[in-house]
Design a protein around this motif. Structure first.
Motif, short mmCIF file in Angstrom:
data_model
loop_
_atom_site.label_atom_id
_atom_site.label_comp_id
_atom_site.label_asym_id
_atom_site.label_seq_id
_atom_site.Cartn_x
_atom_site.Cartn_y
_atom_site.Cartn_z
N THR A 1 -59.98 -0.81 -78.51
CA THR A 1 -60.37 -2.22 -78.43
C THR A 1 -59.27 -3.03 -77.77
O THR A 1 -58.09 -2.88 -78.08
CB THR A 1 -60.63 -2.78 -79.84
N GLY A 2 -59.64 -3.88 -76.83
CA GLY A 2 -58.68 -4.75 -76.17
C GLY A 2 -58.14 -4.23 -74.85
O GLY A 2 -57.57 -5.00 -74.08
N LEU A 3 -58.31 -2.95 -74.58
CA LEU A 3 -57.85 -2.40 -73.30
C LEU A 3 -58.91 -2.69 -72.24
O LEU A 3 -60.03 -2.19 -72.33
CB LEU A 3 -57.59 -0.90 -73.41
N TRP B 1 -64.24 2.73 -75.58
CA TRP B 1 -63.49 1.79 -74.74
C TRP B 1 -64.33 0.51 -74.62
O TRP B 1 -64.77 0.14 -73.53
CB TRP B 1 -63.23 2.38 -73.35
N PRO B 2 -64.56 -0.19 -75.71
CA PRO B 2 -65.56 -1.26 -75.74
C PRO B 2 -65.26 -2.48 -74.87
O PRO B 2 -66.19 -3.19 -74.47
CB PRO B 2 -65.59 -1.66 -77.22
N ASP B 3 -63.99 -2.72 -74.55
CA ASP B 3 -63.63 -3.91 -73.77
C ASP B 3 -63.24 -3.60 -72.34
O ASP B 3 -62.77 -4.48 -71.61
CB ASP B 3 -62.49 -4.67 -74.47
N LEU B 4 -63.41 -2.36 -71.93
CA LEU B 4 -63.03 -1.96 -70.58
C LEU B 4 -63.91 -2.66 -69.55
O LEU B 4 -65.13 -2.55 -69.59
CB LEU B 4 -63.18 -0.44 -70.44
N ASN B 5 -63.28 -3.41 -68.63
CA ASN B 5 -64.06 -4.08 -67.57
C ASN B 5 -63.68 -3.64 -66.17
O ASN B 5 -64.37 -3.98 -65.21
CB ASN B 5 -63.99 -5.61 -67.70
#
Length: 244
Positions: A83-85, A111-115
């Motif tokens: 989270t946060g990466l 990798w929930p926040d991977l953009n």
């Protein structure tokens, strides 16, 4: 190298446990971390089960990770989601289809926040790329079908597949991942037939992509014209045309 990675990990983890609230932007590009150093690296990407990763950006291009290194990172992410990466650069690390398949398992849920994801210059081949794309689609419980609009991923907006041997099948799958705004398919030898096959997916303009790089794919003039005609009547056309 691996020993340096171990020392760095201890420092960053110690700093994080002392109350650091802001995530770190970490660039390790062109350092010979190898798969051996990935064990230490893993402790940083998923160090805190409550607050997630200690990192917001992780640049690992040209670090000789290989498939074994990706397996270690993926396993760590699955045990404690990152989270946060938001940005992960895995370019030019000798990752093959096997590594891509392993990474895809974790990508679907860990990798929930991977953009932004960079996989350039890894020989993932067609099936490896399709595996990654399927994981992105799974992030939002959508299935791949013929409708671009139905295929969504939860947060990833930028994907670099430069020189990954993605094949036409991989390119089409990437174009059907509806939340991407930037997609690089440079130097994948799609050829003239490939341009003709992907042209229908760009008819009237893509619903989300505004930056598409199709350079270096050895398409002939007629095929390029067919593709350009597919996007010519949209307000996004200039963004596509600048990359062709």
């Amino acid at each position: 190298g691996p020993m340096g990675m171990n020392s760095l990990a201890r420092i960053i983890i110690s700093d994080g446990s002392s109350g650091r609230s802001k995530r770190i932007r970490l660039s390790l590009a062109s350092n010979p971390i190898t798969s051996e150093g990935c064990q230490s690296l893993s402790t940083m990407i998923s160090a805190n089960p409550t607050n997630g990763s200690l990192l917001s950006v992780l640049e690992l291009s040209q670090c000789s990770l290989g498939d074994n290194g990706i397996k270690l990172l993926s396993s760590a992410a699955l045990s404690s989601p990152c989270t946060g990466l938001a940005v992960l650069d895995l370019s030019e690390n000798s990752i093959t289809e096997e590594g891509a398949n392993t990474f895809s398992v974790s990508l679907a849920e860990a990798w929930p926040d991977l953009n932004e994801l960079k996989l350039a210059k890894n020989n993932l081949r067609e099936d490896g790329v399709v595996s990654v794309i399927s994981a992105l689609v799974h992030r939002n419980d959508a299935g791949i079908d013929s409708s671009i609009e139905s295929n969504r991923n939860s947060s990833l907006t930028s994907l670099d597949l430069t020189n990954t041997s993605c094949g036409v099948k991989g390119a089409k799958a990437a174009l059907m991942t509806g939340s991407l705004t930037t997609l690089r398919l440079f130097n994948n030898k799609l050829g003239s037939d490939g341009f003709r096959e992907i042209a229908p997916l760009l008819e009237g303009g893509h619903p989300s992509i505004v930056n598409l790089d199709l350079g270096g794919n050895s398409a002939d003039e007629d095929s390029v014209i067919i593709l350009l005609n597919s996007v010519a009547n949209t307000s996004q056309a200039s963004n596509f045309l600048s990359k062709l």
